[in-house]
Design an enzyme around this catalytic site. Structure first.
Site, short mmCIF file in Angstrom:
data_model
loop_
_atom_site.label_atom_id
_atom_site.label_comp_id
_atom_site.label_asym_id
_atom_site.label_seq_id
_atom_site.Cartn_x
_atom_site.Cartn_y
_atom_site.Cartn_z
N GLU A 195 1.08 -0.97 -0.14
CA GLU A 195 -0.18 -0.15 0.23
C GLU A 195 0.46 1.06 -0.18
O GLU A 195 2.13 1.23 0.30
CB GLU A 195 -0.69 -0.47 1.51
CG GLU A 195 0.01 -0.39 2.63
CD GLU A 195 -1.00 -0.31 3.61
OE1 GLU A 195 -2.22 1.00 3.74
OE2 GLU A 195 -1.90 -1.61 4.34
N LYS A 235 2.43 5.06 1.18
CA LYS A 235 3.24 5.27 2.61
C LYS A 235 3.07 6.79 2.57
O LYS A 235 3.61 7.18 1.92
CB LYS A 235 4.69 5.50 2.39
CG LYS A 235 5.31 5.89 3.82
CD LYS A 235 6.90 5.15 4.11
CE LYS A 235 6.71 5.75 5.57
NZ LYS A 235 6.77 7.00 5.56
N ARG A 248 2.09 8.31 16.48
CA ARG A 248 2.82 7.40 16.22
C ARG A 248 2.91 6.99 18.23
O ARG A 248 3.42 6.21 18.39
CB ARG A 248 3.69 6.91 15.80
CG ARG A 248 4.31 7.99 15.43
CD ARG A 248 5.42 8.20 13.29
NE ARG A 248 6.57 7.18 14.99
CZ ARG A 248 7.26 6.57 13.38
NH1 ARG A 248 7.37 6.59 12.35
NH2 ARG A 248 8.80 5.81 14.04
#
Length: 538
Positions: free
Chosen positions: A225, A227, A247
């Site tokens: 997928e 980024k 994150r």
């Protein structure tokens, strides 16, 4: 306070990661409660004192020291806390040295008008190291080379547990972390992590080595997928508690109420925070307008609407999905996002491929409809569980090769912390023509990493030897067609910018090489960057 000051001092002069871990671990073992818990909170950025600002510290110091002397000293030292700690003329007969917990408890309850007097008394009572640590603490800018994750790892090492176990319970605890530390001491059971709206430790990818990794990996075992070029977030909505985390676990909800309002579900999504306009990803610079704000204005939210492009589903309807294989989580995610039905949350599409050569060709092309929005690709094993940290093998990031240009050093500024004695922040420019057709430099970026410690010393010497003018902590250096220092600059992307004189802004610029061998007149021109922009938007 003395033990905390000694810890910060040693951390600031320690480059080794393992040595920093030992210092924090030993402090957790030796310091009493609650001081060790407050130290852990300070190192992880969990403390904030709204009444103590840098401007107030300057005001306090200028009440004791000549303002011009302080300004000149600050210019030379380059760090506010260090300058104030060294120049402060302590008064004899001051009160006893305060404990760390005493400082924190007092600041948490003090009124704004009381803070200046408190700071003066504490500065009088402490030595230079203690004053430096105090000022670092109250401003929140420790700058000792310790991230929240490093501090968590040290706590895990101290307690003999996995760092993921620390992260799992961290957001259900609060400073000074009495229950957490009692568990790490082996005195109690692990604290409960079952707080609604909690953060789940993030799974990260390894950079791929094309020559080593691709030949041993089977394409059929992986999904690919894009980024996306935003910031990784975790969007959690449980029992009415809605949170948006970075994150690293930082709560960024206040800056994105428009996104928070769209979390109309029960679960936790892992995805990329982006500015989305009619389903298309805006350049990263648009997202930057929304970042690092305590509140979001209605006008800004309307002009820069944020949303989430979903990668993974970590929890749904009270069920923890992290132990499921990625293929199953992905299928659940597709159903989940479709059920949410919000234009603020969409699905990150998979990139079809059968061979690595085919995927490499796709990687070199921009995503359809979003030419400036992706940094490269992510590879994820279809059978991989969602594992905290950066395990080797399940996930890889395959970024595009960075762009490179040759630019000329124009300005330099002192760094902070252990770099406060060096000119380590560099502004560079490329050539363009003015109205009279004369070649002049226009700034296109600023970088402060990418070079070794030895190269830093060489750059610092060049700045000092070739300074033209001084503007506070900033120096301009000789930069002409006949003489100047050329820097090879690597960057991830470009975008147009009204804030910059050149009209362009770089994404993640860094010094790739110092071109001592290249004449300044052979550096790149602004037209080169303009062509890159045109190619990206074509």
């Amino acid at each position: 306070m003395r033990a905390f000051a000694a810890l910060l001092d040693r951390l600031s002069f320690t480059a080794s990661r393992n040595a920093k871990l030992r210092l924090i671990r030993d402090h957790l073992a030796d310091a009493p409660d609650p001081d060790r818990g407050w130290a852990l909170a300070a190192l992880t950025g969990a403390l904030s004192f709204t009444a103590a600002k840098p401007a107030m510290i300057r005001q306090v110091v200028e009440g004791r020291v000549d303002a011009e002397l302080f300004r000149l000293s600050y210019d030379y030292v380059g760090d506010l806390a260090e300058t104030a700690a060294l120049i402060w003329p302590a008064r004899h007969g001051a009160n006893r040295e305060p404990e760390l917990s005493e400082v924190i408890d007092t600041l948490n309850t003090a009124k704004r008008g009381e803070v200046q007097g408190l700071l003066e008394g504490w500065l009088d009572a402490l030595d230079a190291d203690g004053r430096w640590a105090l000022l670092k603490l109250v401003t929140g800018g420790l700058r000792v080379g310790v991230s929240a994750r490093l501090a968590w790892q040290a706590a895990a090492d101290y307690g003999g547990v996995e760092v993921a176990d620390i992260q799992e319970v961290w957001h259900a605890q609060s400073p000074p972390y009495a229950d957490l530390l009692a568990w790490l001491d082996g005195k109690t059971e692990r604290p409960s992590a079952m707080a609604h709206g909690r953060f789940r430790p993030v799974m990260l990818a390894q950079p791929i080595d094309e020559a080593v990794d691709l030949p041993r990996l089977g394409p059929a075992a992986y999904a690919a997928e894009w980024k996306w070029d935003g910031i990784r977030v975790q969007a959690v909505s449980e029992a009415g508690v809605k949170r948006l985390y970075s994150r690293t676990g930082e709560d960024v909800s206040d800056a994105f109420p428009d996104v928070l309002a769209a979390l109309d579900y029960e679960g936790a999504i892992d995805g990329e925070l982006l500015v989305l306009r009619e389903g298309r990803v805006a350049p990263f610079g648009d997202l930057q307008q929304r970042l690092n704000r305590k509140t979001a204005e209605a006008k800004l939210m309307a002009s820069h609407p944020a949303g989430i492009r979903a990668y993974d589903l970590l929890a749904a309807e009270g069920e923890d999905l992290r132990a499921l294989p990625f293929a199953e989580r992905r299928a659940r995610l597709e159903t989940f996002v479709a059920a949410v039905g919000s234009d603020r949350i969409d699905l990150s599409p998979l990139v079809p491929f059968e061979t690595w050569d085919e995927l490499a060709a796709r990687r070199a092309e921009p995503p359809p409809g979003d030419p400036q929005s992706a940094e490269g690709l992510m590879l994820k094993r279809l059978d991989s569980v969602y594992e905290a940290g950066r395990p080797k093998g399940p996930w890889f990031k395959w970024k595009r090769d960075p762009h490179l240009i040759d630019a000329v050093l124009m300005y330099a500024q002192r760094g902070h912390g252990k770099r406060s004695s060096f000119y380590s922040d560099y502004t560079f420019g490329v050539w363009t023509e003015d109205a009279d057709g004369i070649h002049v430099l226009t700034p296109v970026g600023k970088a402060y990493f990418g070079f070794t410690d030895e190269e830093l010393k060489q750059l610092d010497k060049f700045v000092r030897d070739h300074t033209l003018e001084r503007f506070g902590p900033v120096r301009s250096v000789t930069a002409t067609r006949e003489f100047g220092l050329v820097l090879e600059v690597a960057f991830e992307g470009l975008q147009r910018s009204k804030r910059h004189k050149s009209g362009v802004a770089m994404r993640f610029p860094r010094i790739s090489r110092i071109r001592w061998d290249k004449p300044a007149k052979e550096a790149d021109e602004l037209a080169t960057l303009e062509r890159l922009l045109e190619q990206a938007s074509a």
